[in-house]
Design a protein around this motif. Structure first.
Motif, PDB file in Angstrom:
ATOM      1  N   GLY A  54       0.860  -0.805  -0.283  1.00 25.97           N
ATOM      2  CA  GLY A  54      -0.277  -0.123   0.146  1.00 25.97           C
ATOM      3  C   GLY A  54       1.044   1.323   0.138  1.00 25.97           C
ATOM      4  N   LYS A  55       2.677   1.187   0.314  1.00 28.42           N
ATOM      5  CA  LYS A  55       3.163   2.475   0.257  1.00 28.42           C
ATOM      6  C   LYS A  55       3.460   2.682  -1.302  1.00 28.42           C
ATOM      7  CE  LYS A  55       5.481   4.378   3.724  1.00 28.42           C
ATOM      8  NZ  LYS A  55       5.068   4.999   4.744  1.00 28.42           N
ATOM      9  N   VAL A  56       4.217   4.115  -1.428  1.00 28.40           N
ATOM     10  CA  VAL A  56       4.277   4.349  -2.495  1.00 28.40           C
ATOM     11  C   VAL A  56       5.275   3.666  -3.243  1.00 28.40           C
ATOM     12  CG1 VAL A  56       1.822   6.387  -2.594  1.00 28.40           C
ATOM     13  CG2 VAL A  56       4.829   6.607  -1.836  1.00 28.40           C
ATOM     14  N   ASN A  57       6.147   3.860  -4.068  1.00 24.96           N
ATOM     15  CA  ASN A  57       7.487   3.508  -4.270  1.00 24.96           C
ATOM     16  C   ASN A  57       7.560   4.518  -5.642  1.00 24.96           C
ATOM     17  OD1 ASN A  57       6.456   1.390  -6.746  1.00 24.96           O
ATOM     18  ND2 ASN A  57       4.416   0.989  -5.273  1.00 24.96           N
ATOM     19  N   LYS A  58       9.250   4.176  -5.742  1.00 26.40           N
ATOM     20  CA  LYS A  58       9.910   4.163  -6.542  1.00 26.40           C
ATOM     21  C   LYS A  58       8.845   3.276  -8.199  1.00 26.40           C
ATOM     22  CE  LYS A  58      14.301   4.288  -6.885  1.00 26.40           C
ATOM     23  NZ  LYS A  58      15.572   4.122  -6.961  1.00 26.40           N
ATOM     24  N   GLN A  59       8.907   2.537  -8.622  1.00 28.31           N
ATOM     25  CA  GLN A  59       7.931   1.959  -9.474  1.00 28.31           C
ATOM     26  C   GLN A  59       6.371   3.172 -10.057  1.00 28.31           C
ATOM     27  OE1 GLN A  59      10.067  -0.593  -7.297  1.00 28.31           O
ATOM     28  NE2 GLN A  59      11.686   0.098  -8.777  1.00 28.31           N
ATOM     29  N   LEU A  60       6.447   2.713  -8.921  1.00 28.96           N
ATOM     30  CA  LEU A  60       5.001   3.747  -8.976  1.00 28.96           C
ATOM     31  C   LEU A  60       4.911   4.687  -9.800  1.00 28.96           C
ATOM     32  CD1 LEU A  60       1.874   3.840  -8.493  1.00 28.96           C
ATOM     33  CD2 LEU A  60       2.283   4.763  -6.101  1.00 28.96           C
TER      34      LEU A  60
ATOM     35  N   ILE B 277       8.252  -2.032 -16.423  1.00 33.76           N
ATOM     36  CA  ILE B 277       8.346  -3.267 -16.807  1.00 33.76           C
ATOM     37  C   ILE B 277       9.142  -3.853 -16.840  1.00 33.76           C
ATOM     38  CG2 ILE B 277       7.654  -4.340 -19.062  1.00 33.76           C
ATOM     39  CD1 ILE B 277       6.296  -1.854 -19.951  1.00 33.76           C
ATOM     40  N   ASN B 278      10.092  -3.728 -16.633  1.00 37.95           N
ATOM     41  CA  ASN B 278      11.584  -4.607 -17.192  1.00 37.95           C
ATOM     42  C   ASN B 278      12.351  -4.819 -15.191  1.00 37.95           C
ATOM     43  OD1 ASN B 278      11.516  -4.774 -19.377  1.00 37.95           O
ATOM     44  ND2 ASN B 278      12.880  -2.885 -19.823  1.00 37.95           N
ATOM     45  N   HIS B 279      11.596  -4.088 -14.252  1.00 40.55           N
ATOM     46  CA  HIS B 279      12.082  -3.810 -12.837  1.00 40.55           C
ATOM     47  C   HIS B 279      11.973  -6.062 -12.611  1.00 40.55           C
ATOM     48  CE1 HIS B 279      13.514  -2.911  -8.787  1.00 40.55           C
ATOM     49  NE2 HIS B 279      12.108  -3.803  -8.037  1.00 40.55           N
ATOM     50  N   PRO B 280      12.597  -6.042 -12.344  1.00 38.21           N
ATOM     51  CA  PRO B 280      13.448  -7.895 -11.759  1.00 38.21           C
ATOM     52  C   PRO B 280      12.033  -8.622 -10.903  1.00 38.21           C
ATOM     53  CG  PRO B 280      14.806  -6.661 -10.364  1.00 38.21           C
ATOM     54  CD  PRO B 280      14.199  -5.984 -11.333  1.00 38.21           C
ATOM     55  N   GLU B 281      11.521  -7.327 -10.282  1.00 39.61           N
ATOM     56  CA  GLU B 281      10.082  -7.816  -8.836  1.00 39.61           C
ATOM     57  C   GLU B 281       9.352  -7.726  -9.251  1.00 39.61           C
ATOM     58  OE1 GLU B 281      11.011  -9.567  -6.244  1.00 39.61           O
ATOM     59  OE2 GLU B 281      13.400  -9.255  -7.152  1.00 39.61           O
ATOM     60  N   LEU B 282       8.634  -6.459 -10.511  1.00 39.00           N
ATOM     61  CA  LEU B 282       7.372  -6.978 -11.069  1.00 39.00           C
ATOM     62  C   LEU B 282       7.163  -8.102 -11.534  1.00 39.00           C
ATOM     63  CD1 LEU B 282       7.442  -3.114 -11.000  1.00 39.00           C
ATOM     64  CD2 LEU B 282       5.808  -5.055  -9.564  1.00 39.00           C
TER      65      LEU B 282
ATOM     66  N   LYS C 251      11.112   4.953 -21.505  1.00 38.43           N
ATOM     67  CA  LYS C 251      12.041   4.399 -21.043  1.00 38.43           C
ATOM     68  C   LYS C 251      11.809   4.623 -19.539  1.00 38.43           C
ATOM     69  CE  LYS C 251      16.518   6.015 -19.032  1.00 38.43           C
ATOM     70  NZ  LYS C 251      16.391   5.585 -17.803  1.00 38.43           N
ATOM     71  N   THR C 252      10.570   5.291 -19.108  1.00 33.16           N
ATOM     72  CA  THR C 252      10.314   4.896 -17.872  1.00 33.16           C
ATOM     73  C   THR C 252       9.051   3.863 -17.973  1.00 33.16           C
ATOM     74  OG1 THR C 252       8.603   6.852 -18.556  1.00 33.16           O
ATOM     75  CG2 THR C 252      10.627   7.675 -17.648  1.00 33.16           C
ATOM     76  N   ALA C 253       8.305   3.686 -18.769  1.00 30.53           N
ATOM     77  CA  ALA C 253       7.831   2.411 -18.517  1.00 30.53           C
ATOM     78  C   ALA C 253       8.548   1.391 -18.948  1.00 30.53           C
ATOM     79  CB  ALA C 253       6.990   2.455 -19.801  1.00 30.53           C
ATOM     80  N   SER C 254       9.486   1.381 -19.716  1.00 30.64           N
ATOM     81  CA  SER C 254      10.125   0.555 -19.758  1.00 30.64           C
ATOM     82  C   SER C 254      11.533   0.067 -17.861  1.00 30.64           C
ATOM     83  CB  SER C 254      11.589   0.349 -20.709  1.00 30.64           C
ATOM     84  OG  SER C 254      10.618   0.243 -21.961  1.00 30.64           O
ATOM     85  N   ASP C 255      12.113   1.062 -17.748  1.00 32.04           N
ATOM     86  CA  ASP C 255      12.213   1.143 -15.681  1.00 32.04           C
ATOM     87  C   ASP C 255      11.025  -0.048 -15.655  1.00 32.04           C
ATOM     88  OD1 ASP C 255      14.511   2.113 -17.554  1.00 32.04           O
ATOM     89  OD2 ASP C 255      14.155   4.331 -15.919  1.00 32.04           O
TER      90      ASP C 255
END
Length: 563
Positions: A206-212, A238-243, A232-236
């Motif tokens: 529920g906390k806001v975060n970098k990927q959000l 989508i490519n985040h390993p924990e998502l 680029k920002t969307a790819s960052d």
């Protein structure tokens, strides 16, 4: 502005800390002031909690006319309760005006949060009792909230007054920044938030975060025409390993009949702690927690039809017509208590789907149900297939049931009806009969999911002329839905809007999407036969509330054209 002027008092009223040092030292112990209530990490966390609560309030608690305006009076839905004599936003020309409470309430709610975010940002550098690491996160969250709500203002109203400092004295000299200037400020705040916030796997549910923050930054980059940056920002994200998209059955009810899209919305399946790596921001709800008294009742109340009082006539064994209700009452198998306030359009129910798209499966949109009143001669028959739905009012009483918001067959036991011995009352098909209070979701709800990030990147690709890449991103979403892949020759901005509706129906704040794209009027006229009759060209932007213009006596806040 009233909201900007007095917002600080609302924030300070929430803080519950009172210091107690040496009793001889003179300090304000019996009232709160900025000096004694914005000092420690706990103080600032309380202030941030207020901002989180205001997001939930805006979507779950604010008066229905205002909060439902994010969803209906669009290509997605109209208001069924005011269908025959148009009112509310079924009647755009007389309702969406500068004196309407709808834009006024949303304006006030939004500026309240912005004002309080400014207080946090101003005060955080004035204390030496918060360490540098905590200061960074607090700043990141406050900047995110300010950006989130300025984004909303710019989408709905265009240019609005920008206030970036704590307001300590009343002001009546606000002027509008341009829409582009508001977007640029939003971009700056989000870029700061990206640099300050932890990754999503490092924060609580529920906390806001970098990927959000990167997700919203993608949308703002599109608004500013910065399509390469948006990719680029969307790819960052989508490519985040924990998502990742959830593509296999999972969660609390995966052993039951259903599909992965259905699993996304079952109780306890939304958060990372339950194994879901798709949610970017999940609004939290704790059932029976006094600090979380309201959950979303969009689906469990407003969208579900008013089915419980449908009367039908059927012939009994003797050939006599017998009139009864079709259904035994409110049941968990039909989503709880519905009142048919928001009815999705025929365009949504019948025209945007093709093939075996699981988002339109019988588990996610129930197009037919069995008659469960055992006293009816038609008991056990199908309500639609066997022709009984023709006896119901198709405007409010009967239309397909959307299940994604409801705790289908999983409502809290407090809402079960019971006999004199305390045993649950059941229908002939094993559904629990429910009380009138069973009208909400009683679970956590998505505000943003990774699926939307793919669709934002597709939009950026489309706007820069790369239809092949846009189509590839859309087809990632369609593949999960078991839908036929889209062809590049059919993908345009309207196809993208259709795909957003197919994937995000009832989740996305559709009004924001259409207003930011300048497509609200066009799509209403084309796909909503109710609201399309009264909407006018200037309604692509909402009116600046007249009360804000009137009280701003030392400068002029220009009204949007057409109002």
């Amino acid at each position: 502005m009233k909201t900007i002027k007095y917002g600080i008092s609302l924030l300070l009223s929430l803080l519950t800390f009172i210091g107690c040092d040496d009793f001889l030292e003179e300090k304000p112990l019996d009232f709160y002031s900025p000096e004694n209530s914005m000092v420690t990490t706990e103080h600032f966390q309380s202030s941030l909690n207020y901002l989180y609560n205001r997001v939930r309030r805006q979507l779950w608690e604010m008066d229905p006319d205002s909060r439902l305006a994010f969803y209906y009076a669009t290509d997605f839905a109209h208001n069924s309760t005011d269908y025959y004599k148009p009112a509310k936003l079924n009647d755009y020309v007389n309702t969406m005006v500068p004196t309407s409470n709808i834009p006024k309430n949303i304006w006030n709610e939004v500026y309240d949060v912005i004002t309080n975010a400014n207080v946090i940002l101003n005060r955080i550098d004035q204390t030496d009792q918060v360490n540098d690491e905590n200061k960074s996160v607090i700043k990141g969250e406050a900047k995110f909230f300010r950006a989130y709500f300025y984004r909303m203002l710019a989408h709905l109203f265009g240019g609005v007054p920008l206030t970036l400092e704590e307001v300590t004295v009343p002001r009546r000299d606000y002027v509008r920044a341009t829409r582009e200037e508001v977007y640029k400020q939003t971009k700056q705040d989000l870029e700061d938030a990206v640099n300050l916030l932890p990754d999503i796997e490092s924060v609580k549910d529920g906390k806001v975060n970098k990927q959000l923050a990167l997700h919203l930054l993608t949308e703002i980059n599109i608004c500013l025409g910065l399509y390469d940056e948006a990719v680029k920002t969307a790819s960052d994200v989508i490519n985040h390993p924990e998502l990742c998209l959830m593509t296999d059955r999972f969660g609390s009810r995966q052993a039951e009949e259903g599909d992965v899209y259905w699993d996304l919305y079952r109780l306890n399946n939304q958060n990372r702690t339950s194994g879901n790596k798709e949610g970017l921001w999940v609004l939290q709800y704790d059932y029976l927690n006094s600090g979380s008294t309201t959950s979303s009742n969009l689906g469990g109340y407003f969208i579900i039809p008013f089915y419980q009082n449908i009367m039908i006539t059927a012939k009994n064994a003797a050939g006599e017509d017998v009139a009864t209700t079709a259904f035994a009452g409110i049941t968990d198998g039909m989503g709880g208590r519905g009142i048919g306030w928001v009815q999705p359009t025929k365009y949504f129910f019948e025209e945007i789907w093709s093939g075996n798209d699981i988002r339109n499966s019988e588990y996610n949109i129930m197009h037919d149900v069995r008659i469960n009143n055992s006293t009816s001669p038609a008991a056990g028959k199908w309500f639609v297939k066997d022709g009984y739905s023709k006896q119901a009012d198709s405007i409010r009483q009967w239309y397909p049931i959307i299940t994604k918001f409801s705790r289908m067959n999983n409502f809290p036991e407090e809402f079960w009806l019971r006999d004199s011995n305390g045993n649950p009352l059941m229908t002939m098909f094993g559904e629990h009969l429910m009380s009138n209070s069973a009208n909400s979701s009683y679970k956590d709800e998505y505000l943003f999911r990774l699926a939307e990030t793919y669709l934002l990147r597709a939009e950026a690709y489309l706007m820069k002329g790369d239809k092949a890449s846009a189509t590839a991103d859309i087809n990632v979403i369609r593949k999960r839905a078991h839908a036929e892949p889209a062809g590049a020759d059919e993908v345009d901005i309207d196809y993208l809007l259709d795909e957003r509706m197919r994937e995000l129906y009832g989740e996305e704040l559709r009004m924001l999407t259409l207003c930011r794209m300048g497509k609200l009027v066009e799509r209403n006229r084309k796909y909503n036969p109710v609201t399309g009759k009264s909407i006018e060209n200037h309604h692509n932007l909402w009116p600046i509330p007249y009360s804000e213009i009137e009280r701003n006596t030392e400068a002029v806040i220009e009204q949007n054209p057409g109002y």
